[in-house]
Design a protein around this motif. Structure first.
Motif, PDB file in Angstrom:
ATOM      1  N   UNK A 133       0.836  -1.233   0.068  1.00 18.88           N
ATOM      2  CA  UNK A 133      -0.002   0.018   0.007  1.00 18.88           C
ATOM      3  C   UNK A 133       0.714   1.274   0.064  1.00 18.88           C
ATOM      4  N   UNK A 134       0.491   2.246  -0.672  1.00 19.02           N
ATOM      5  CA  UNK A 134       1.051   3.565  -0.696  1.00 19.02           C
ATOM      6  C   UNK A 134      -0.297   4.491  -0.443  1.00 19.02           C
ATOM      7  N   UNK A 135      -0.211   5.147   0.679  1.00 14.93           N
ATOM      8  CA  UNK A 135      -1.351   6.090   0.908  1.00 14.93           C
ATOM      9  C   UNK A 135      -1.016   7.418   1.165  1.00 14.93           C
ATOM     10  N   UNK A 136      -1.578   8.349   0.591  1.00 12.75           N
ATOM     11  CA  UNK A 136      -1.133   9.824   0.754  1.00 12.75           C
ATOM     12  C   UNK A 136      -2.344  10.564   1.339  1.00 12.75           C
ATOM     13  N   UNK A 137      -2.072  11.279   2.421  1.00 10.63           N
ATOM     14  CA  UNK A 137      -3.081  11.925   3.386  1.00 10.63           C
ATOM     15  C   UNK A 137      -3.265  13.433   3.070  1.00 10.63           C
TER      16      UNK A 137
END
Length: 501
Positions: free
Chosen positions: A245-249
């Motif tokens: 997973x690569x998750x940007x907030x």
């Protein structure tokens, strides 16, 4: 007339069967212009199965052939740039030129992905041991998914899909249900470019779709861009189910303004970076940090003057600097935060609440807002507003200014404006933020460098686009091989761990 939208599965548009729908608004008028189907678990699982079946054929294409499909797609999108930009603008609310920029930044990652034949090359070592060669190869993961936000309905889907497809994966896109029409059209253009059916799918939906993508074993990796709480949820859920997973907030991007900076240049830059696209950018500058009272007073005066000259209009108004927000909820959120800032004691220099565009009284328009004397304990400083609101947080000296972005929970982007190279160099080395600009207000790296924030702005070890994207969407297989020469071995050799002796 309200348009009925679809999913995109196996190379064609497919109506939804769940019976659930979401409304797509025209932000200029506040009226519903389309209904988008929201898939259920069964529909999503069928799309995953379709993608899994199609992926093996696509992976069998050599990298150069896959790159040629992307090259044709690039050509088709460029030919439709005007119509795509108008479609994007009509659902999101950003101006036509800004919509074209959204599409173009996505195409630049497609251009980078054309280098797949080179980027997928492995490594080779001859004679690592006596008669032994070692080599590695990069292979696709299989089925991967992208969950993308409303604010860049072309750019971020292409940031995810370009490297994923070039690496030989099948890609499932879950776009924002607020502005899904451009992703659907991009899917059609991929098919027209020669992408086999099922390799690029679009499934519209809500949390039910997301949870299926996160828990189904056939989906090997998930990329996300959105708010920090959801980014963390997706990252943790994906990890529990063995997925990459690569998750940007979220973000709270600062701009440090040193006393030696050209304040006219800074003011112009902040107006664009703070209010462009109505502030609905994860890389928008939302906090300006002038160093010294004289710098702050002069900067506030210049910003106030420029805000008065801003033109807010329909998204298709060629003279508009920015258009409406994406939804009524977004507008209410921005207005609520302005009220919070007033209650917290910040100095409201320009109040954007109550802006009404003649003839569009029900549109989702917000005026530009400017706060001064904001302090780190205030909610409007700590939390992401995601609207046309710029804060001034005054700093007494350079060290105090450096500490503000470094100590903030978010670490997406930051900029410094100065004419002093030593100050700039010190800042770029010491600031605890993932992307840094020097006299550049929106420090978005170009496509062949990597994009990603630190701290609560990013979850995962590998970032978007650049070489990291090919590392994320492939798995490395390493082969150690020996071809016996006929020399007799001692029986005890088989019981000793291999070494380079």
């Amino acid at each position: 007339m309200v348009q009925e939208l679809t999913h995109f599965v196996d190379g064609k548009r497919l109506p939804g069967t769940s019976g659930k729908f979401g409304d797509v608004y025209d932000p200029n008028t506040g009226e519903v212009q389309a209904r988008v189907p929201l898939a259920d678990k069964a529909e999503t699982e069928a799309i995953i199965a379709n993608a899994e079946a199609a992926q093996k054929q696509w992976a069998a294409f050599n990298p150069q052939k896959r790159a040629r499909v992307l090259m044709k797609f690039l050509q088709l999108v460029q030919e439709e740039m005007d119509s795509l930009a108008r479609l994007l603008s009509s659902e999101h609310g950003k101006t036509i030129p800004d919509a074209k920029g959204d599409i173009q930044r996505g195409l630049e990652v497609i251009e980078f992905a054309l280098g797949a034949p080179h980027l997928l090359k492995g490594e080779y070592t001859e004679s690592a041991g006596t008669g032994i060669d070692v080599y590695s190869m990069r292979q696709p993961l299989g089925v991967v998914a992208g969950i993308t936000p409303f604010n860049f309905p072309a750019m971020i889907p292409l940031w995810k899909a370009g490297p994923a497809l070039a690496a030989g994966n099948a890609f499932i896109l879950k776009p924002s249900e607020r502005d899904p029409s451009v992703p659907l059209r991009l899917a059609e253009l991929f098919t027209e470019a020669g992408l086999p059916g099922g390799v690029f799918n679009v499934v519209n939906g809500d949390k039910e779709v997301v949870d299926v993508l996160l828990t189904d074993d056939r989906v090997k990796a998930v990329g996300f861009v959105g708010s920090t709480p959801i980014a963390q949820y997706i990252y943790e859920t994906a990890a529990r189910h063995g997925k990459r997973a690569q998750c940007f907030g979220g973000a709270k991007n600062h701009a440090i303004v040193m006393p030696d900076a050209d304040l006219d240049q800074v003011a112009d830059a902040l107006i664009g970076a703070g209010y462009g696209s109505a502030g609905e950018r994860c890389m928008a500058i939302s906090v300006a940090v002038p160093v010294g009272q004289d710098t702050a007073d002069a900067l506030v005066a210049k910003l106030t003057e420029r805000i008065g000259a801003l033109r807010i209009g329909r998204s298709d108004d060629e003279k508009a600097d920015f258009g409406p927000l994406v939804s009524r909820d977004a507008l209410d959120r921005v207005n609520d935060y302005i009220g919070i800032g007033v209650d917290e004691g910040a100095d409201l220099v320009v109040d954007g609440r109550g802006f009404v565009l003649d003839g569009h009284e029900s549109g989702f328009f917000a005026g530009a807002t400017l706060f001064d004397r904001v302090t780190p304990d205030m909610r409007i400083y700590r939390e992401e507003i995601f609207g046309p609101v710029l804060l001034i947080a005054r700093a007494a000296d350079y060290e105090q200014a450096l500490a503000l972005p470094t100590e903030h929970d978010y670490g997406n982007g930051v900029a410094i404006f100065t004419r002093d190279g030593d100050t700039a160099r010190d800042f770029t080395h010491r600031v605890e933020v993932g992307m840094v600009g020097v006299n550049v207000p929106i420090p978005v790296p170009i496509a062949y460098h990597t994009f990603g924030g630190w701290k609560r702005s990013g979850f995962g070890d590998l970032n978007q686009h650049g070489p990291d994207s090919f590392r994320f969407y492939t798995k490395t297989k390493t082969v150690t091989q020996r071809w016996p020469s006929g020399t007799k071995e001692h029986a005890t050799d088989h019981f000793v761990i291999p070494t380079m002796n």
